[in-house]
Scaffold this motif. Structure first.
Motif, short mmCIF file in Angstrom:
data_model
loop_
_atom_site.label_atom_id
_atom_site.label_comp_id
_atom_site.label_asym_id
_atom_site.label_seq_id
_atom_site.Cartn_x
_atom_site.Cartn_y
_atom_site.Cartn_z
N GLN A 28 0.83 -1.20 0.00
CA GLN A 28 0.00 0.00 0.00
C GLN A 28 0.87 1.26 0.00
OE1 GLN A 28 -3.03 -1.24 3.29
NE2 GLN A 28 -4.07 0.30 2.02
N SER A 29 0.32 2.34 -0.58
CA SER A 29 0.98 3.65 -0.59
C SER A 29 0.07 4.67 0.06
CB SER A 29 1.30 4.07 -2.03
OG SER A 29 2.24 3.19 -2.61
N PHE A 30 0.67 5.63 0.76
CA PHE A 30 -0.09 6.64 1.50
C PHE A 30 0.49 8.01 1.21
CE2 PHE A 30 -0.34 2.68 3.84
CZ PHE A 30 -1.70 2.55 4.11
N GLY A 65 9.12 7.57 2.04
CA GLY A 65 9.61 6.42 1.29
C GLY A 65 9.10 5.11 1.85
N ALA A 66 9.92 4.06 1.76
CA ALA A 66 9.52 2.71 2.18
C ALA A 66 9.54 2.58 3.69
CB ALA A 66 10.44 1.68 1.55
N ASN A 67 8.55 1.87 4.22
CA ASN A 67 8.44 1.62 5.66
C ASN A 67 8.18 0.14 5.89
OD1 ASN A 67 7.91 4.44 7.37
ND2 ASN A 67 7.40 4.59 5.20
N GLU A 68 9.04 -0.49 6.69
CA GLU A 68 8.82 -1.88 7.10
C GLU A 68 8.23 -1.86 8.51
OE1 GLU A 68 12.44 -4.05 6.73
OE2 GLU A 68 12.23 -4.27 4.54
N ILE A 69 6.96 -2.24 8.62
CA ILE A 69 6.23 -2.13 9.88
C ILE A 69 6.19 -3.49 10.57
CG2 ILE A 69 4.06 -1.46 10.96
CD1 ILE A 69 3.46 0.24 8.52
N VAL A 70 6.53 -3.48 11.86
CA VAL A 70 6.52 -4.69 12.67
C VAL A 70 5.85 -4.37 14.01
CG1 VAL A 70 7.93 -6.38 13.92
CG2 VAL A 70 8.60 -5.65 11.62
N ALA A 71 5.04 -5.30 14.49
CA ALA A 71 4.41 -5.17 15.82
C ALA A 71 5.05 -6.19 16.75
CB ALA A 71 2.91 -5.39 15.74
N ARG A 72 5.45 -5.73 17.93
CA ARG A 72 6.07 -6.61 18.91
C ARG A 72 5.26 -6.60 20.19
NH1 ARG A 72 11.99 -4.08 17.63
NH2 ARG A 72 12.34 -5.20 15.67
N TYR A 131 5.27 5.76 1.97
CA TYR A 131 4.68 7.07 2.26
C TYR A 131 5.27 8.10 1.30
CZ TYR A 131 3.74 11.48 4.68
OH TYR A 131 3.35 12.76 4.98
N ASN A 132 4.39 8.73 0.52
CA ASN A 132 4.80 9.76 -0.43
C ASN A 132 4.39 11.12 0.14
OD1 ASN A 132 5.73 7.90 -2.46
ND2 ASN A 132 3.57 7.44 -2.87
N ASN A 133 5.37 11.85 0.64
CA ASN A 133 5.09 13.14 1.26
C ASN A 133 4.98 14.20 0.17
OD1 ASN A 133 4.82 15.28 3.00
ND2 ASN A 133 6.75 14.98 4.05
N SER A 134 3.89 14.12 -0.61
CA SER A 134 3.74 15.00 -1.77
C SER A 134 3.37 16.42 -1.37
CB SER A 134 2.67 14.43 -2.71
OG SER A 134 1.44 14.28 -2.01
#
Length: 297
Positions: A66-68, A113-120, A139-142
Motif C-alpha cells: 500500500q501507498s499513502f 519512502g519505504a516503511n517496514e512495519i513490525v508489531a512486537r 509514504y509519499n510526502n507529496s
C-alpha cells in the motif's frame, strides 16, 4: 481375681481413651495468630519472573504494497489480550497500544519512502515475544515535497509509563525534523481537556499530567510544525493506584479458632466400650457358674 482386675483395667482404659478423644477438639481449637506483618515489622515484595509471550501479534492493516500520502495511518491486528503492543517502522518505535479483546489498533506516522512495519508484544515485565509479520508500505510526502530530509516526527523511549493517582506523570518525548517552532496537543485519554505545548526547538521535551483515578489510558499526541507538517504518536499511560497498609497500632490481632474433630478415633471407641462391657459381663457369669458348681461344705 486377676482376670477380673484385668477386665476392669481394660474398661477404665477404654473410658479414659474416649474421654481424651472427645476432649481433643478443645485443645485443637486453641487460638492461632494469623500470619502477616505486625506493627514494627517490614516486608519485602518481589516479582516472580514468568516465561516471555510465545504467540506473536499480527498486522492485518495496512497490507503489503500500500501507498499513502497523508498521515497518520492506522495499524491494527490480532494479539493476546492483556499484552502491550509496540509498533516499529524501519526499526524505530512509532507508537503503542494495549491489546484488548484479542485485538489492537493505533495511529502512527510513517517515514518518507519505504516503511517496514513490525508489531512486537511485551508482557508486564517488558519481556518481548516474537515479531509479527512484516508489512512494507510507502509514504509519499507529496504535500511538503520541499521538506525532503526534514520530515517532522515524534517518538519516545517509553511505550508505557505510569504513576499513582493524584501524582504527576512525566513523559519524555522527542521532536525530530520539521521546521520550528512546534505546537503539541496531548489528549491523555481521561476526558480532561487536552494539554497544549509550544516548543521553540526540536529535541527532547517532557510532557506531564495527573490522573485522578487508577486505570489504563490511551494517550494521543498531535504535533504541527511551522510549515504545517503534522506528526502523531500514540502511547499507553497507567494510573497504578497506591497500595496502602494500616499502621494503626491500637488495633488488636485477629484470633482464628480452628476446631478439629477426630471422627475415626471417636468411632473406634464405641466398639471398644462394648467389648469391655461384654468381657466384664462374661467374666461375671463364669464366676457365678463356678460358685454355683462348687460343692457345699
Amino acid at each position: 481375681m486377676k482376670r477380673q482386675f484385668l477386665n476392669r483395667l481394660i474398661l477404665v482404659g477404654a473410658a479414659l481413651l474416649c474421654i481424651g478423644v472427645l476432649a481433643l477438639p478443645r485443645f485443637a481449637g486453641a487460638a492461632i495468630p494469623p500470619p502477616g506483618p505486625s506493627s514494627g515489622t517490614s516486608g519485602v515484595q518481589g516479582t516472580v519472573k514468568t516465561p516471555a509471550p510465545k504467540n506473536a501479534a499480527t498486522i492485518s492493516t495496512p497490507t503489503n504494497g500500500q501507498s499513502f500520502g497523508k498521515m497518520p495511518i492506522t495499524v491494527a491486528g490480532l494479539c493476546t489480550s492483556g499484552l502491550l503492543i509496540k509498533v516499529f517502522s524501519n526499526n524505530v518505535f512509532v507508537g503503542s497500544a494495549q491489546c484488548l479483546n484479542g485485538s489492537y489498533s493505533l495511529q502512527v506516522t510513517l517515514f518518507d519512502g519505504a516503511n517496514e512495519i513490525v508489531a512486537r508484544i511485551f508482557d508486564s515485565l517488558d519481556q518481548p515475544g516474537p515479531d509479527s509479520n512484516t508489512v512494507t508500505v510507502t509514504y509519499n510526502n507529496s504535500q511538503f515535497g520541499d521538506n525532503a530530509g526534514r520530515q517532522f516526527t515524534l517518538t519516545s523511549l517509553y511505550a508505557l509509563r505510569g504513576a499513582n493517582p493524584n501524582e504527576q506523570l512525566n513523559w519524555p518525548i522527542s521532536i525530530n525534523g520539521g521546521t520550528s517552532p512546534y505546537a503539541l496537543s496531548v489528549d491523555w485519554g481521561d476526558g480532561k481537556p487536552s494539554t497544549l505545548y509550544s516548543e521553540p526547538f526540536a529535541g527532547n521535551v517532557v510532557i506531564n499530567h495527573t490522573y485522578s483515578s487508577a486505570g489504563t489510558y490511551v494517550i494521543t499526541i498531535k504535533g504541527v510544525d511551522k510549515d504545517g507538517q503534522t506528526a502523531f504518536l500514540q502511547l499507553v499511560g497507567q494510573a497504578n493506584g497506591a497500595v496502602t497498609q494500616s499502621t494503626d497500632k491500637s488495633s488488636k490481632d485477629t484470633i482464628i479458632t480452628i476446631t478439629k474433630v477426630l471422627w475415626i478415633p471417636a468411632a473406634l471407641c464405641i466398639p471398644l466400650i462394648f467389648a469391655s462391657f461384654w468381657l466384664g459381663r462374661r467374666y461375671e457369669l463364669a464366676a457365678l457358674r463356678r460358685h454355683l458348681e462348687r460343692p457345699e461344705e
